[in-house]
Design an enzyme around this catalytic site. Structure first.
Site, PDB file in Angstrom:
ATOM      1  N   HIS A   1      -0.024  -3.740  -0.498  1.00 27.43           N
ATOM      2  CA  HIS A   1       0.498  -3.108  -1.297  1.00 27.43           C
ATOM      3  C   HIS A   1       1.177  -3.509  -2.428  1.00 27.43           C
ATOM      4  O   HIS A   1       1.292  -3.498  -3.645  1.00 27.43           O
ATOM      5  CB  HIS A   1       1.434  -1.919  -0.776  1.00 27.43           C
ATOM      6  CG  HIS A   1       0.533  -1.116   0.155  1.00 27.43           C
ATOM      7  ND1 HIS A   1       0.764  -1.023   1.604  1.00 27.43           N
ATOM      8  CD2 HIS A   1      -0.337   0.022   0.140  1.00 27.43           C
ATOM      9  CE1 HIS A   1      -0.146  -0.258   2.105  1.00 27.43           C
ATOM     10  NE2 HIS A   1      -0.688   0.231   1.150  1.00 27.43           N
TER      11      HIS A   1
ATOM     12  N   ASP B   1     -10.361  -1.079  -0.247  1.00 29.39           N
ATOM     13  CA  ASP B   1     -11.117   0.101   0.003  1.00 29.39           C
ATOM     14  C   ASP B   1     -12.260   0.299  -1.235  1.00 29.39           C
ATOM     15  O   ASP B   1     -12.294   0.976  -2.251  1.00 29.39           O
ATOM     16  CB  ASP B   1     -10.222   1.069  -0.260  1.00 29.39           C
ATOM     17  CG  ASP B   1      -9.164   1.169   1.011  1.00 29.39           C
ATOM     18  OD1 ASP B   1      -9.410   1.693   2.034  1.00 29.39           O
ATOM     19  OD2 ASP B   1      -8.162   0.666   0.810  1.00 29.39           O
TER      20      ASP B   1
HETATM   21  P1  AMP Z   1      -3.489   2.805   1.284  1.00 30.91           P
HETATM   22  O1  AMP Z   1      -1.864   2.947   1.401  1.00 30.91           O
HETATM   23  O2  AMP Z   1      -3.955   2.273   2.763  1.00 30.91           O
HETATM   24  O3  AMP Z   1      -4.052   4.117   1.029  1.00 30.91           O
HETATM   25  O4  AMP Z   1      -3.695   1.875   0.068  1.00 30.91           O
HETATM   26  C1  AMP Z   1      -3.039   2.055  -1.072  1.00 30.91           C
HETATM   27  C2  AMP Z   1      -3.864   0.851  -2.106  1.00 30.91           C
HETATM   28  O5  AMP Z   1      -3.542  -0.302  -1.195  1.00 30.91           O
HETATM   29  C3  AMP Z   1      -4.983   1.075  -2.015  1.00 30.91           C
HETATM   30  O6  AMP Z   1      -5.804   0.876  -3.334  1.00 30.91           O
HETATM   31  C4  AMP Z   1      -5.782   0.090  -1.026  1.00 30.91           C
HETATM   32  O7  AMP Z   1      -6.992  -0.397  -1.523  1.00 30.91           O
HETATM   33  C5  AMP Z   1      -4.588  -1.123  -1.384  1.00 30.91           C
HETATM   34  N1  AMP Z   1      -4.639  -1.962  -0.264  1.00 30.91           N
HETATM   35  C6  AMP Z   1      -4.647  -1.574   1.209  1.00 30.91           C
HETATM   36  N2  AMP Z   1      -4.570  -2.762   1.856  1.00 30.91           N
HETATM   37  C7  AMP Z   1      -4.808  -3.639   1.015  1.00 30.91           C
HETATM   38  C8  AMP Z   1      -4.958  -4.954   1.245  1.00 30.91           C
HETATM   39  N3  AMP Z   1      -5.058  -5.758   2.334  1.00 30.91           N
HETATM   40  N4  AMP Z   1      -5.028  -5.784   0.191  1.00 30.91           N
HETATM   41  C9  AMP Z   1      -5.049  -5.407  -1.283  1.00 30.91           C
HETATM   42  N5  AMP Z   1      -4.971  -3.810  -1.324  1.00 30.91           N
HETATM   43  C10 AMP Z   1      -4.764  -3.224  -0.277  1.00 30.91           C
END
Ligand code: AMP
Length: 280
Positions: A37, A150
């Site tokens: 994030h 994602d």
């Molecule tokens: P989430 O909080 O899991 O819904 O993720 C929020 C955003 O952070 C989404 O756009 C995810 O694709 C991105 N994200 C989650 N994990 C990663 C990672 N390891 N590397 C890059 N972006 C990420």
């Protein structure tokens, strides 16, 4: 950094920034922020004068037997991380704020939403598209930042932005990994020590396919077979899917092209993890 609780506050914050000549960036998250994030927030900060991180565990993207109730919620630490990375606002609404009583409007990206994660998580992408549409409309953001982690979500949201003629540009940022390759995820905290070790089959299979492609392999069948072989070394890990697809349509391809998406999802114990690579 301003904490914004209502859609009206978010909209006002955005319009104020715009009136000061700033571009507005949005980083939608479900909180439990980690270095993945943080990389999105930094990318947003490099491009936009004002950056809002949204922290909202969106109930409509969870299935009835999924982890909505237990999803990690770490608001204070999230705010500290967001501020340290340069966010100028955090939007953290209640469920009732984003889904007013009687809410009956949903955004469905048909077709794409039934591929990959959408197959084993029916309704997931409908929930994602709905909440992201609400966030983009409310924030009037110039750019919104998403992780390639994602990748199917990115395909769904790109289609949605085109179809709804939204004014926000989507920016996709690379996957951030632990030193040993595991893609960072808020769900990694669910893993026991043994599962944490087993989970490495996801990144190892992705890396293997990347290497095969770099060496000239173009057959989807061979790439998928090579990945399956790596998963076979960890019988405790249950494959959900291993696919080579077109990143726009999410339809399987037989021959890998530059830009094809190789994606895996698997259950490690009770935790479902995903990983992927975009082939060169
Ligand atoms: P989430 O909080 O899991 O819904 O993720 C929020 C955003 O952070 C989404 O756009 C995810 O694709 C991105 N994200 C989650 N994990 C990663 C990672 N390891 N590397 C890059 N972006 C990420």
């Amino acid at each position: 950094m301003k904490i914004l609780r209502s859609v009206a506050e978010l909209r006002q914050w955005s319009r104020e920034a715009r009136s000061e000549g700033k571009t507005v960036g949005l980083v939608p998250t479900m909180g439990a922020l980690h270095a993945g994030h943080a990389s999105l927030i930094r990318a947003a900060r490099e491009r936009c004068g004002a950056v809002a991180v949204t922290i909202f565990v969106n109930p409509t993207q969870f299935g009835p037997n999924e982890d909505y109730a237990h999803y990690p919620r770490t608001f204070d630490a999230d705010c500290a991380l967001a501020e340290a990375e340069g966010a100028t606002g955090v939007f953290a609404p209640s469920v009732e704020e984003l889904y007013p009583a009687g809410a009956a409007t949903f955004v469905e990206v048909t077709g794409l939403s039934d591929q990959l994660d959408g197959l084993s998580r029916p309704g997931h992408f409908r929930g994602v598209a709905t909440v992201v549409a609400k966030l983009l409309i409310a924030s009037e953001a110039d750019q919104a930042f998403f992780g390639q982690k994602d990748a199917a979500q990115v395909a769904v949201l790109r289609r949605m932005v085109v179809d709804l003629r939204l004014a926000t540009e989507l920016v996709v940022c690379p996957i951030v990994r632990e030193a040993d390759g595991l893609a960072l995820s808020s769900r990694n905290i669910y893993l026991s020590q043994q599962e944490r070790a087993q989970a490495l089959v996801l990144s190892r299979s992705v890396q293997q396919v990347k290497s095969l492609a770099a060496a000239g392999e173009r057959s989807a069948e061979k790439m998928i077979a090579a990945a399956r072989q790596i998963f076979a070394s960890e019988p405790g890990v249950r494959i959900d899917y291993i696919e080579l697809v077109d990143w726009d349509t999410l339809e399987p391809v037989r021959v890998a092209l530059s830009g094809s998406l190789f994606a895996v999802a698997a259950w490690v114990g009770a935790t479902r993890l995903i990983d992927n690579t975009i082939l060169a």
